[in-house]
Structures are given as C-alpha cells and as structure tokens.
Write a protein that holds these residues in place. Sequence first.
Motif, PDB file in Angstrom:
ATOM      1  N   ASN A  89       0.820  -1.205   0.000  1.00  0.00           N
ATOM      2  CA  ASN A  89       0.000   0.000   0.000  1.00  0.00           C
ATOM      3  C   ASN A  89       0.857   1.259   0.000  1.00  0.00           C
ATOM      4  N   GLU A  90       1.907   1.275   0.819  1.00  0.00           N
ATOM      5  CA  GLU A  90       2.746   2.468   0.906  1.00  0.00           C
ATOM      6  C   GLU A  90       3.513   2.726  -0.385  1.00  0.00           C
ATOM      7  N   LEU A  91       4.105   1.673  -0.957  1.00  0.00           N
ATOM      8  CA  LEU A  91       4.880   1.857  -2.186  1.00  0.00           C
ATOM      9  C   LEU A  91       3.964   2.159  -3.369  1.00  0.00           C
ATOM     10  N   ARG A  92       2.789   1.579  -3.375  1.00  0.00           N
ATOM     11  CA  ARG A  92       1.815   1.885  -4.434  1.00  0.00           C
ATOM     12  C   ARG A  92       1.436   3.368  -4.391  1.00  0.00           C
ATOM     13  N   ASP A  93       1.192   3.872  -3.186  1.00  0.00           N
ATOM     14  CA  ASP A  93       0.777   5.264  -3.057  1.00  0.00           C
ATOM     15  C   ASP A  93       1.893   6.228  -3.431  1.00  0.00           C
ATOM     16  N   GLN A  94       3.141   5.775  -3.330  1.00  0.00           N
ATOM     17  CA  GLN A  94       4.276   6.617  -3.700  1.00  0.00           C
ATOM     18  C   GLN A  94       4.592   6.564  -5.190  1.00  0.00           C
ATOM     19  N   ASN A  95       3.942   5.666  -5.919  1.00  0.00           N
ATOM     20  CA  ASN A  95       4.298   5.409  -7.315  1.00  0.00           C
ATOM     21  C   ASN A  95       3.184   5.862  -8.256  1.00  0.00           C
ATOM     22  N   PRO A  96       3.316   7.021  -8.865  1.00  0.00           N
ATOM     23  CA  PRO A  96       2.257   7.494  -9.770  1.00  0.00           C
ATOM     24  C   PRO A  96       2.105   6.632 -11.021  1.00  0.00           C
ATOM     25  N   GLN A  97       3.116   5.801 -11.315  1.00  0.00           N
ATOM     26  CA  GLN A  97       3.063   4.926 -12.487  1.00  0.00           C
ATOM     27  C   GLN A  97       2.667   3.489 -12.114  1.00  0.00           C
ATOM     28  N   HIS A  98       2.086   3.324 -10.937  1.00  0.00           N
ATOM     29  CA  HIS A  98       1.728   1.980 -10.461  1.00  0.00           C
ATOM     30  C   HIS A  98       0.901   1.231 -11.497  1.00  0.00           C
ATOM     31  N   SER A  99       1.327  -0.026 -11.788  1.00  0.00           N
ATOM     32  CA  SER A  99       0.626  -0.839 -12.790  1.00  0.00           C
ATOM     33  C   SER A  99       0.032  -2.117 -12.214  1.00  0.00           C
ATOM     34  N   GLY A 100       0.524  -2.547 -11.053  1.00  0.00           N
ATOM     35  CA  GLY A 100       0.097  -3.821 -10.482  1.00  0.00           C
ATOM     36  C   GLY A 100       1.064  -4.953 -10.757  1.00  0.00           C
ATOM     37  N   ASP A 101       2.041  -4.720 -11.630  1.00  0.00           N
ATOM     38  CA  ASP A 101       3.024  -5.758 -11.956  1.00  0.00           C
ATOM     39  C   ASP A 101       4.320  -5.624 -11.157  1.00  0.00           C
ATOM     40  N   GLU A 102       4.435  -4.573 -10.372  1.00  0.00           N
ATOM     41  CA  GLU A 102       5.665  -4.340  -9.614  1.00  0.00           C
ATOM     42  C   GLU A 102       5.891  -5.459  -8.602  1.00  0.00           C
ATOM     43  N   ASP A 103       7.177  -5.672  -8.254  1.00  0.00           N
ATOM     44  CA  ASP A 103       7.520  -6.747  -7.324  1.00  0.00           C
ATOM     45  C   ASP A 103       6.841  -6.577  -5.974  1.00  0.00           C
ATOM     46  N   TYR A 104       6.585  -5.334  -5.559  1.00  0.00           N
ATOM     47  CA  TYR A 104       5.973  -5.128  -4.246  1.00  0.00           C
ATOM     48  C   TYR A 104       4.513  -5.575  -4.191  1.00  0.00           C
ATOM     49  N   ASN A 105       3.932  -5.908  -5.359  1.00  0.00           N
ATOM     50  CA  ASN A 105       2.556  -6.425  -5.386  1.00  0.00           C
ATOM     51  C   ASN A 105       2.482  -7.927  -5.109  1.00  0.00           C
ATOM     52  N   PHE A 106       3.638  -8.533  -4.879  1.00  0.00           N
ATOM     53  CA  PHE A 106       3.691  -9.981  -4.675  1.00  0.00           C
ATOM     54  C   PHE A 106       4.541 -10.278  -3.444  1.00  0.00           C
ATOM     55  N   VAL A 107       4.190 -11.371  -2.763  1.00  0.00           N
ATOM     56  CA  VAL A 107       4.896 -11.726  -1.544  1.00  0.00           C
ATOM     57  C   VAL A 107       5.411 -13.158  -1.648  1.00  0.00           C
ATOM     58  N   MET A 108       6.637 -13.354  -1.207  1.00  0.00           N
ATOM     59  CA  MET A 108       7.308 -14.643  -1.287  1.00  0.00           C
ATOM     60  C   MET A 108       6.718 -15.615  -0.275  1.00  0.00           C
ATOM     61  N   ALA A 109       6.458 -16.848  -0.724  1.00  0.00           N
ATOM     62  CA  ALA A 109       5.818 -17.834   0.157  1.00  0.00           C
ATOM     63  C   ALA A 109       6.298 -19.241  -0.181  1.00  0.00           C
ATOM     64  N   GLY A 110       6.255 -20.104   0.841  1.00  0.00           N
ATOM     65  CA  GLY A 110       6.430 -21.536   0.650  1.00  0.00           C
ATOM     66  C   GLY A 110       5.073 -22.195   0.811  1.00  0.00           C
TER      67      GLY A 110
END
Length: 403
Positions: free
Chosen positions: A214-235
């Motif tokens: 949420n924070e990085l999205r709000d800081q990014n006027p070019q937010h597309s949804g494909d950025e790495d911060y839109n995904f979280v690493m999991a096992g």
Amino acid sequence: MATIKPFRALRPAAENAKRVSSVPYDVVQEGEVRGFVDENPLSFLRITRAEILGEPQTDGLERAKNNLAEFIASGALNQDLEPACYVYRLTTDGHVQTGVVACCSIDEYENGLIKKHENTRPDKVADRTAHMLALRAQTGLIFLAYRGTNRIRHLMDEAIAGKSIYDFTCATGVRQTVWRLPNSDELVDAFGEVPALYIADGHHRAESAFQVRNELRDQNPQHSGDEDYNFVMAGMFPAEDLRILAYNRIVKGLGELSDDDILNGIQENFVLTETADCVPQTHGEICMYLSGKWYDLQHNVNYLREPDPIERLDVSILQDYVLRPVLGIDDARTDERIGFVGGIRGTDELERLVNDGEARIAFLLYPTTMDDLLAVSDTGEMMPPKSTWFEPKLKDGLFVHLI
C-alpha cells in the motif's frame, strides 16, 4: 484461484547455504541471536534481527540494510538472473513435506483468497513493515497450505528427480533440499486450479507485505500492479503433509488464588484426576502441571448445540472453561500473566518453568489439526492466539525477494 509467480530469488551459493540459513526471526530470544551470530557470522539473523546486534544506540534498520548489502557485495548472496519457482523439501524423523516457493498475489490476500486464521498484533506488523521498507526486501517465507492436487504433486515429483541446488542438514537435524525450476509455466497453471491458499505460519509477515504494498503503491504514480511489491514470497505445502504440534500455555502471577481454588474451579467443567501420563491423547483432554503434580482434565460439558469450529478447539476450551472463569485471564492476547511454549520444547520445559518459579501453572494441550485450521479459515473466523505450532520451520535466508 491461486496466482503464483516465478521470481528472481536473492539466495546463497550452495557452499554457503547451510551457514547463511537461519531459524525464523520470531522464534529466537535476544541471547540466542547473539550466540548464533558469534558462532557463525554468516547467519541470516544478522539481517533479520540486526536490531539487537552492535551498539544499542545504533539504528537497527540501517544496520540490517548495511548487512544485506555486505552479504551481496561479498557474494554470500547472489540474485538469480532469470525468474524461477523452487521446490523445497524438509525431512526429519520420518516426516517429509515438499512444497513450492514462489510469489503470491497481495491482491488475493486482500480479497480473502489467501485465508487467515489468526489476528495480528499492530506492534509486530509495524516492526516487519519497517524492516521490509528499509531493506526493500522480503526476507522470510510466508508458510502457506493448500489442499493438495495430483497434478501439483506430479510436477513436484518431476522436479525432485533432477539435481538439487541445496541439500544439507541443519543443526536441528532437519534435511533441507531445494530444486530450481526455471520453466515453471505448467506449475503456475496447476496452481490456478487451487481455490484458496491458507496461512499456516507468517500472519505478521503477510500483513506487513500488504502494508508495504500500500505504501509503495501510493508513492508510485506509475503503479501498474506488476511491480515486485505487489507480490509476496511464500512456501506453499499440501495441507495433508503438514505436522502441527501443540502450542502450550503457562500462567504466572495468580496472587492469592490457592491450589484448592484452582482445582475446585476446574472440576466444575472437567473430570480431574492425578496422572503420570502427561500427554493428551485426544481432543478435549488437557494435562495440567501444578505444584509438582500432573493432572488429567477431561472436558465434560454437554453442549446445547454442536459447537462451531472455534468453540471446539482445545485452546478455546482452555480459555473458555479454565483461563477466564478460574484464573481470571480474559484476553490471552494482552494479559501479561500468560505465556506460550511451542510443543517441540515438551513436558520437561513446562515442568522446569513451574518448578523454577517462572510460572505458577502449565497446560499441555492436544494439537490443533489441519482440518481445524481449514474449517476455521473457511468460515472467516479467527483462532485464539498461538493455536498452532508448525514443525519443522521453514528457514530464513535461503530465499530473499527484492522489492
């Protein structure tokens, strides 16, 4: 349906994997961290618990960021050139669980397709959120479960027929084996048939990744949804392969409450007998250690209706019929008199805590089951705190997701 995404993992070279990998950041005490790092300067705890290393007045987040940069500069950690998924197997004492490491959609967490079973504490979420933002990295796996499918199991079996990138046994005797899958399209497609993922362990990491998104999205006027911060690493592991141990309780500071007060209060809702066999054998049975004696508590309440998935949990029975009415503990999340002891530490640790005066009373519980966890998560309800202890734990340091 579950969306998974290959990623370019930052990870140790094979010869460093055993030394770099560490226990999860939240299962070790301050003194243990210092001991691990003194013995092994490559321990990933230098990154996940940097706040307790060095001088107290120095900034822990800055130290963690610098340590991560040092690990990269020295070659202790290297980023894969191409995205991949990974198969991760843990083997111990005849128990084997094999899962997939990839990134999951934070949108699906937000929309409830990645299901929770525990509430989070704001202070712990704030701690990991700040850590992720300072490092621009997710430094540990969220542990997810899913209802297994033959197709995913077949694809994992194909992967483990190849050469592994890691294969070592850690200090606790758990064999850690990892395979890299550069061609993951079929695996990604197979997870698209999985209706939901369930958080087994890592609620605070998941919520922190959501806050960071949420924070990085709000800081990014070019937010597309494909950025790495839109995904979280999991096992992600098949639910039927996982092993849950009990998460036991200790209580201290009961003031003027006598042993007789405690025993008499408990007998209103339990059949209580002294015992030498201090391990619950079935749901509804609790073992209690008080003043050097073990007691067996058999719950004997007749419900007017079938209890719901939360009410039938042994941790709920303990809270509703012992901790609250007998010991006066209304909220196990906030009452400082209650402590939690992971089942791997066993009855000896519970006896020690009581015998040494660190606790007044200890309760040994029958483990929550995976069926319990799935049922509670599917209803959207939340379990009491510390209801599950998964063993073995996933290692920190084998995978880092840069955001």
